[in-house]
Design a protein around this motif. Structure first.
Motif, PDB file in Angstrom:
ATOM      1  N   THR A  72       0.817  -1.211   0.000  1.00 17.04           N
ATOM      2  CA  THR A  72       0.000   0.000   0.000  1.00 17.04           C
ATOM      3  C   THR A  72       0.849   1.258   0.000  1.00 17.04           C
ATOM      4  O   THR A  72       0.395   2.311  -0.444  1.00 17.04           O
ATOM      5  CB  THR A  72      -0.915   0.005   1.229  1.00 17.04           C
ATOM      6  N   ALA A  73       2.094   1.170   0.484  1.00 14.82           N
ATOM      7  CA  ALA A  73       2.944   2.368   0.508  1.00 14.82           C
ATOM      8  C   ALA A  73       3.273   2.850  -0.891  1.00 14.82           C
ATOM      9  O   ALA A  73       3.649   4.006  -1.082  1.00 14.82           O
ATOM     10  CB  ALA A  73       4.231   2.071   1.283  1.00 14.82           C
ATOM     11  N   SER A  74       3.167   1.972  -1.899  1.00 12.57           N
ATOM     12  CA  SER A  74       3.489   2.373  -3.268  1.00 12.57           C
ATOM     13  C   SER A  74       2.310   3.018  -3.987  1.00 12.57           C
ATOM     14  O   SER A  74       2.446   3.490  -5.104  1.00 12.57           O
ATOM     15  CB  SER A  74       3.959   1.147  -4.067  1.00 12.57           C
ATOM     16  N   LEU A  75       1.147   3.050  -3.350  1.00  7.47           N
ATOM     17  CA  LEU A  75      -0.033   3.635  -3.987  1.00  7.47           C
ATOM     18  C   LEU A  75       0.018   5.157  -3.901  1.00  7.47           C
ATOM     19  O   LEU A  75       0.467   5.724  -2.905  1.00  7.47           O
ATOM     20  CB  LEU A  75      -1.302   3.126  -3.311  1.00  7.47           C
ATOM     21  N   SER A  76      -0.476   5.792  -4.954  1.00  7.51           N
ATOM     22  CA  SER A  76      -0.544   7.250  -4.962  1.00  7.51           C
ATOM     23  C   SER A  76      -1.543   7.717  -3.918  1.00  7.51           C
ATOM     24  O   SER A  76      -2.672   7.236  -3.867  1.00  7.51           O
ATOM     25  CB  SER A  76      -0.968   7.746  -6.341  1.00  7.51           C
ATOM     26  N   GLN A  77      -1.115   8.676  -3.072  1.00  3.60           N
ATOM     27  CA  GLN A  77      -1.972   9.164  -2.004  1.00  3.60           C
ATOM     28  C   GLN A  77      -2.029  10.685  -2.015  1.00  3.60           C
ATOM     29  O   GLN A  77      -1.275  11.348  -2.726  1.00  3.60           O
ATOM     30  CB  GLN A  77      -1.455   8.678  -0.645  1.00  3.60           C
ATOM     31  N   ARG A  98      -6.615   9.513  -2.572  1.00  2.18           N
ATOM     32  CA  ARG A  98      -6.584   8.280  -1.801  1.00  2.18           C
ATOM     33  C   ARG A  98      -5.973   8.513  -0.432  1.00  2.18           C
ATOM     34  O   ARG A  98      -4.992   9.234  -0.288  1.00  2.18           O
ATOM     35  CB  ARG A  98      -5.759   7.220  -2.536  1.00  2.18           C
ATOM     36  N   THR A  99      -6.556   7.868   0.575  1.00  2.75           N
ATOM     37  CA  THR A  99      -5.955   7.789   1.901  1.00  2.75           C
ATOM     38  C   THR A  99      -5.874   6.309   2.270  1.00  2.75           C
ATOM     39  O   THR A  99      -6.902   5.624   2.366  1.00  2.75           O
ATOM     40  CB  THR A  99      -6.796   8.533   2.950  1.00  2.75           C
ATOM     41  N   VAL A 100      -4.670   5.811   2.446  1.00  3.41           N
ATOM     42  CA  VAL A 100      -4.462   4.383   2.710  1.00  3.41           C
ATOM     43  C   VAL A 100      -4.729   4.066   4.174  1.00  3.41           C
ATOM     44  O   VAL A 100      -4.314   4.799   5.071  1.00  3.41           O
ATOM     45  CB  VAL A 100      -3.019   3.972   2.326  1.00  3.41           C
ATOM     46  N   VAL A 101      -5.451   2.961   4.419  1.00  2.36           N
ATOM     47  CA  VAL A 101      -5.672   2.455   5.769  1.00  2.36           C
ATOM     48  C   VAL A 101      -5.356   0.967   5.769  1.00  2.36           C
ATOM     49  O   VAL A 101      -5.459   0.295   4.738  1.00  2.36           O
ATOM     50  CB  VAL A 101      -7.121   2.689   6.247  1.00  2.36           C
ATOM     51  N   ASP A 102      -4.958   0.434   6.931  1.00  4.82           N
ATOM     52  CA  ASP A 102      -4.678  -0.992   6.996  1.00  4.82           C
ATOM     53  C   ASP A 102      -5.978  -1.767   7.200  1.00  4.82           C
ATOM     54  O   ASP A 102      -7.025  -1.207   7.518  1.00  4.82           O
ATOM     55  CB  ASP A 102      -3.644  -1.316   8.076  1.00  4.82           C
ATOM     56  N   LEU A 103      -5.911  -3.096   7.020  1.00  2.00           N
ATOM     57  CA  LEU A 103      -7.121  -3.916   7.000  1.00  2.00           C
ATOM     58  C   LEU A 103      -7.931  -3.838   8.296  1.00  2.00           C
ATOM     59  O   LEU A 103      -9.174  -3.811   8.233  1.00  2.00           O
ATOM     60  CB  LEU A 103      -6.755  -5.373   6.680  1.00  2.00           C
ATOM     61  N   PRO A 104      -7.313  -3.817   9.486  1.00  3.55           N
ATOM     62  CA  PRO A 104      -8.132  -3.702  10.703  1.00  3.55           C
ATOM     63  C   PRO A 104      -8.978  -2.427  10.758  1.00  3.55           C
ATOM     64  O   PRO A 104      -9.917  -2.357  11.545  1.00  3.55           O
ATOM     65  CB  PRO A 104      -7.078  -3.725  11.819  1.00  3.55           C
ATOM     66  N   GLU A 194      -5.928  -6.041   1.525  1.00  2.00           N
ATOM     67  CA  GLU A 194      -5.685  -4.653   1.938  1.00  2.00           C
ATOM     68  C   GLU A 194      -5.234  -3.812   0.753  1.00  2.00           C
ATOM     69  O   GLU A 194      -5.692  -2.680   0.559  1.00  2.00           O
ATOM     70  CB  GLU A 194      -4.623  -4.654   3.035  1.00  2.00           C
ATOM     71  N   MET A 195      -4.336  -4.375  -0.085  1.00  4.40           N
ATOM     72  CA  MET A 195      -3.900  -3.663  -1.281  1.00  4.40           C
ATOM     73  C   MET A 195      -5.076  -3.382  -2.205  1.00  4.40           C
ATOM     74  O   MET A 195      -5.231  -2.279  -2.732  1.00  4.40           O
ATOM     75  CB  MET A 195      -2.851  -4.486  -2.033  1.00  4.40           C
ATOM     76  N   ALA A 205     -13.248  10.219  -8.768  1.00 10.50           N
ATOM     77  CA  ALA A 205     -11.852  10.435  -8.364  1.00 10.50           C
ATOM     78  C   ALA A 205     -11.602  10.033  -6.917  1.00 10.50           C
ATOM     79  O   ALA A 205     -10.670  10.527  -6.290  1.00 10.50           O
ATOM     80  CB  ALA A 205     -11.422  11.885  -8.592  1.00 10.50           C
ATOM     81  N   ASN A 206     -12.417   9.135  -6.386  1.00 11.32           N
ATOM     82  CA  ASN A 206     -12.203   8.616  -5.035  1.00 11.32           C
ATOM     83  C   ASN A 206     -11.548   7.241  -5.134  1.00 11.32           C
ATOM     84  O   ASN A 206     -12.171   6.287  -5.600  1.00 11.32           O
ATOM     85  CB  ASN A 206     -13.535   8.511  -4.281  1.00 11.32           C
ATOM     86  N   TYR A 207     -10.301   7.166  -4.703  1.00 11.29           N
ATOM     87  CA  TYR A 207      -9.545   5.915  -4.768  1.00 11.29           C
ATOM     88  C   TYR A 207      -9.329   5.391  -3.355  1.00 11.29           C
ATOM     89  O   TYR A 207      -8.919   6.125  -2.462  1.00 11.29           O
ATOM     90  CB  TYR A 207      -8.194   6.128  -5.453  1.00 11.29           C
ATOM     91  N   GLY A 208      -9.609   4.093  -3.184  1.00 13.47           N
ATOM     92  CA  GLY A 208      -9.454   3.482  -1.876  1.00 13.47           C
ATOM     93  C   GLY A 208     -10.727   3.627  -1.058  1.00 13.47           C
ATOM     94  O   GLY A 208     -11.455   4.616  -1.163  1.00 13.47           O
ATOM     95  N   ILE A 209     -10.994   2.624  -0.232  1.00 15.84           N
ATOM     96  CA  ILE A 209     -12.259   2.586   0.487  1.00 15.84           C
ATOM     97  C   ILE A 209     -12.360   3.676   1.555  1.00 15.84           C
ATOM     98  O   ILE A 209     -13.452   4.167   1.854  1.00 15.84           O
ATOM     99  CB  ILE A 209     -12.479   1.184   1.107  1.00 15.84           C
ATOM    100  N   GLU A 210     -11.235   4.113   2.130  1.00 16.84           N
ATOM    101  CA  GLU A 210     -11.297   5.168   3.145  1.00 16.84           C
ATOM    102  C   GLU A 210     -11.804   6.478   2.540  1.00 16.84           C
ATOM    103  O   GLU A 210     -12.677   7.150   3.096  1.00 16.84           O
ATOM    104  CB  GLU A 210      -9.929   5.367   3.782  1.00 16.84           C
ATOM    105  N   THR A 211     -11.243   6.834   1.389  1.00 17.23           N
ATOM    106  CA  THR A 211     -11.680   8.063   0.720  1.00 17.23           C
ATOM    107  C   THR A 211     -13.138   7.961   0.291  1.00 17.23           C
ATOM    108  O   THR A 211     -13.914   8.909   0.423  1.00 17.23           O
ATOM    109  CB  THR A 211     -10.787   8.344  -0.499  1.00 17.23           C
TER     110      THR A 211
END
Length: 807
Positions: A72-77, A98-104, A194-195, A205-211
């Motif tokens: 996930t650290a390699s994803l554009s945020q 995008r805002t990356v979050v871990d699986l928990p 998680e990835m 333009a919302n990438y990732g489930i957190e966003t």
């Protein structure tokens, strides 16, 4: 007979048994040969398949990216830029929001919904589902195209996050299969899921489930309940079709939600009752409420400053890192100062434009206008921190080229696009470098300058003149700069020499490439017109250089970024105030500050505070410029009339004082609000922002009118001699001005050096003896400020390097 017959029968039976045995053995051998043949063929086929697979793998794997270190650290945020309070948002910059979050931190309902509808066997396969692969292969062969989806969640991660470039071909699918098995070998299922959930597009333009969770429902991903989770889980299949913000898209997404809930029931994650209850909830009202909270690139608080910060980040860390790292950037911008400065620029550009008549330039007949654009910047002279920045009248107004930042010249906008634009000429505000060079070379505020006979090298046959077309004869050095006299300033530059003055400007922080002169696009030697400010300078550098007059002569290094953390919370930068080297002698800085407290100011100033300033007006009134400083701020302001390409037009009789000066007046008035900063060079006030001194008690001042009428121009009437520095008598060249009172000096950070004395004759200023000199003795050798290397000694070899300030 009977015995013989029985023996024959026995022999016959034996032969029959052996015959049957031999026949069975032969049949068995024949069957064995067939089986070995089949087995051999099967083994050959298997070996051939492995060999082919090895060849294919070797062929494709050679050019495949490595999955090691991928995550996930390699994803554009999103990189977020904040003001100095850490709360006021200035910009959210992203290629993918995008805002990356871990699986928990992702709802279990969302995880289960995604697995059920996208890859129900996710936890049992090794990255590739053979049944789906065979089915897709048959479809592709029968339809002679590669379009049938057979991707597992692992393959989708490979497709979108590793290979990235969209492509549909047999070779692409082979690459996906290879990388999917590699990904499964390196990471466990939870990491791969998680990835996937952090990489998906959820429309708009919302990438990732957190966003997505925050954009549509204004909650964190971990707080999604079954209705919202099943709704969002269906979007990644076709983000353009399942757009919750359109009526058709919302209806389609609801139908997709039903498919998701049915899949969850079949997989055993939920019951039919739970599915029906989740689908019964109407989500339209929640989405409508949360939709306006979607993230935007610019917040409008300080757009030019935000662009400038991004430009600095690109230069320091590289565009790829900044675009992908999800940085949190805390800057030096003071929201209160920014608010005051923004209102000052808007109010005064409007006000001056209203009282300015259009007309024709009497010299070349071109049309003249009032201002439609303005800019200003505020810097702390004690730390170098940029406190406020307004790059134009309106960032979004294309008609004035509003996205251009007139305080810094060329830079990038928030999308990384280069915004071209040369800095503006600074007019007579350049004279600060000429006069500080003279003071560092043995002149005093009361030294005599000749304001007469403007026929100097480099000017036309009509000679150099002043704004009032008068020649005042002998005047003091202090009075000359306070009244911005051109002839006496040009004579002083002639005595100092252009290279020496440029060396002073460079020591104060003006970049050497800025100190050049051009005729069109051809570079030419700089002449005495330099003192009129014909050299364009970036406002940020010019204001910072004037900041040295406020802090005892130390060079100010402008900076904008205080702290950076990456998406893991690691501190990338914790900025301390850059070391500020002694650039000019401390007593020179104090003298310049004291002199410029008596310079021309805009009408309606009425502020009883220690404040030095210098105006600047360029040819045809194209630029109205003003730069000023107190002991705790340095500010520059500009007004002009620009078009959509940034090309400037002439203005109608707008000087520095009755244009840009009003912007400065409004800011200073709003910033101090009746209080007063300490005076310059106070011996009991350490210039140390780590231990700031309390402000002086407020000094009441009347509320002046906001804008004087045109008839109240500060340029009208005869100038008034400044207090403390008597003007030399008119027409008496042999009478010297009274020496100025001694000024308390701090560390002299320049070395007396032999060198050319100011030449005699009618154009030579008259240096005064220092206060410590013996009566009747010749004045000491001038303190030379020269570029290094040089034939002369370094201008400040014994400077004490100050400790970094804190912020």
């Amino acid at each position: 007979m009977d015995a013989g017959a029985g023996l024959r029968r026995l022999r016959r039976r034996r032969r029959e048994v052996w015959g049957r045995v031999l026949a069975e053995l032969g049949a068995a051998r024949r069957r064995l040969r067939k089986r070995w043949l089949v087995l051999s063929v099967l083994l050959f086929v298997i070996a051939a398949m492995f060999a082919t697979a090895a060849v294919v793998y070797a062929h494709y794997a050679e050019d495949l990216p490595s999955v090691e270190g991928f995550g996930t650290a390699s994803l554009s945020q999103v990189t977020r830029v904040f003001a100095s309070d850490g709360k006021t948002l200035l910009m959210e910059h992203y290629l993918q929001n995008r805002t990356v979050v871990d699986l928990p931190h992702i709802s279990p309902d969302l995880q289960n919904a995604t697995i059920a509808v996208e890859d129900k066997d996710f936890y049992s396969h090794s990255g590739v589902d053979p049944v789906r692969v065979v089915g897709a292969a048959i479809y592709d062969l029968t339809h002679r195209q590669s379009a049938q989806g057979a991707s597992t969640i692992t393959q989708q991660v490979v497709k979108s996050a590793v290979l990235k470039a969209p492509e549909r071909s047999l070779s692409r699918k082979i690459k996906e299969l290879i990388l999917a098995t590699q990904l499964e070998a390196h990471y466990d299922k939870r990491r791969i899921l998680e990835m996937y959930l952090n990489n998906n597009s959820y429309a708009n333009a919302n990438y990732g489930i957190e966003t997505a969770a925050q954009a549509y429902f204004h909650v964190h991903a971990k707080d999604l309940q079954l209705p919202e989770a099943s709704f969002l889980a269906g979007i990644p299949q076709s983000p353009s079709r399942y757009d919750p913000l359109t009526s058709d898209g919302y209806a389609a997404t609801r139908e997709r939600q039903k498919v998701v809930l049915d899949a969850m029931v079949r997989a055993g994650y939920i019951s039919r009752t739970q599915a029906d209850a989740a689908f019964a909830k109407d989500l339209a009202a929640e989405i409508k409420t949360a939709a306006p909270l979607q993230l935007q690139p610019q917040t409008g608080v300080a757009p030019h400053f935000a662009d400038y910060v991004l430009d600095q980040l690109y230069k320091k860390y590289g565009q790829t890192y900044v675009d992908h790292a999800g940085l949190t950037v805390v800057t030096t911008l003071d929201p209160h100062a920014q608010d005051i400065l923004t209102r000052a620029v808007h109010d005064e550009v409007d006000a001056v434009a209203k009282v300015t008549r259009q007309g024709r330039d009497p010299v070349d007949g071109q049309a003249t206008y009032g201002p439609n654009n303005g800019a200003a910047i505020v810097i702390s002279p004690q730390t170098g921190a940029v406190l406020a920045m307004v790059g134009s009248y309106d960032y979004n107004q294309a008609a004035i080229n509003g996205a251009r930042n007139n305080t810094v010249g060329s830079q990038l906008d928030y999308l990384g696009t280069q915004l071209e634009g040369d800095p503006h000429e600074v007019g007579s505000s350049f004279k600060g470098y000429v006069y500080s060079t003279a003071l560092a070379n043995g002149y005093s505020p009361s030294s005599t300058l000749q304001d007469a006979n403007g026929h100097l090298p480099g000017f036309d046959s009509q000679g150099l003149s002043d704004w009032d077309f008068k020649q005042l004869g002998n005047i003091s050095l202090a009075y000359s700069i306070q009244q911005s006299r051109n002839i006496s300033s040009a004579r002083l530059l002639q005595a100092m020499s252009v290279p020496r003055v440029f060396a002073t400007a460079e020591a104060l922080g003006i970049p050497a490439p800025s100190l050049r002169c051009f005729s069109g696009r051809t570079e030419i030697p700089c002449g005495l017109s330099v003192t009129l400010g014909v050299t364009p300078l970036a406002m940020i550098d010019h204001v910072a250089a004037y900041g040295a007059f406020a802090n005892g002569g130390r060079r100010v290094h402008p900076w904008v970024v205080a702290k950076i953390t990456d998406n893991t919370g690691r501190v990338v930068l914790d900025q301390r105030t850059p070391t500020m080297e002694q650039a000019i002698p401390a007593h020179v800085a104090v003298q310049m500050a004291d002199i410029l407290k008596g310079a021309e100011r805009p009408g309606g100033w009425n502020l009883s505070i220690p404040f030095g300033n210098k105006s600047g007006t360029t040819e045809h009134f194209q630029d109205s410029y003003f730069v000023g400083f107190s002991s705790d701020l340095a500010i520059g302001a500009w007004m002009g009339h620009t078009d959509a390409h940034g090309v400037q037009s002439h203005m109608n009789t707008i000087f520095g004082e009755n244009g840009a000066g009003y912007i400065m007046r409004d800011f200073v008035r709003g910033w101090y609000n009746g209080s007063s900063p300490p005076d310059f060079g106070q011996p009991d006030r350490p210039l140390d922002p780590c231990h700031p001194q309390p402000r002086a008690s407020p000094s009441p001042s009347p509320s002046p009118s906001r804008l004087p009428s045109p008839s109240g121009s500060p340029r009208r009437g005869a100038p008034t001699p400044p207090p403390g520095y008597p003007r030399a008598p008119y027409q008496y060249p042999d009478v010297q001005p009274v020496a100025a009172p001694a000024v308390p000096l701090s560390v002299l950070c320049a070395t007396p050096s032999p060198g050319p004395q100011p030449s005699g004759g009618p154009i030579a200023p008259s240096p005064q003896p220092s206060a410590s000199g013996t009566p009747g003795s010749p004045p000491p050798g001038p303190i030379i400020v020269e570029p290094t290397p040089s034939d002369l000694p370094s201008p400040h070899p014994t400077c004490t390097v100050l400790q970094p300030f804190c912020h």
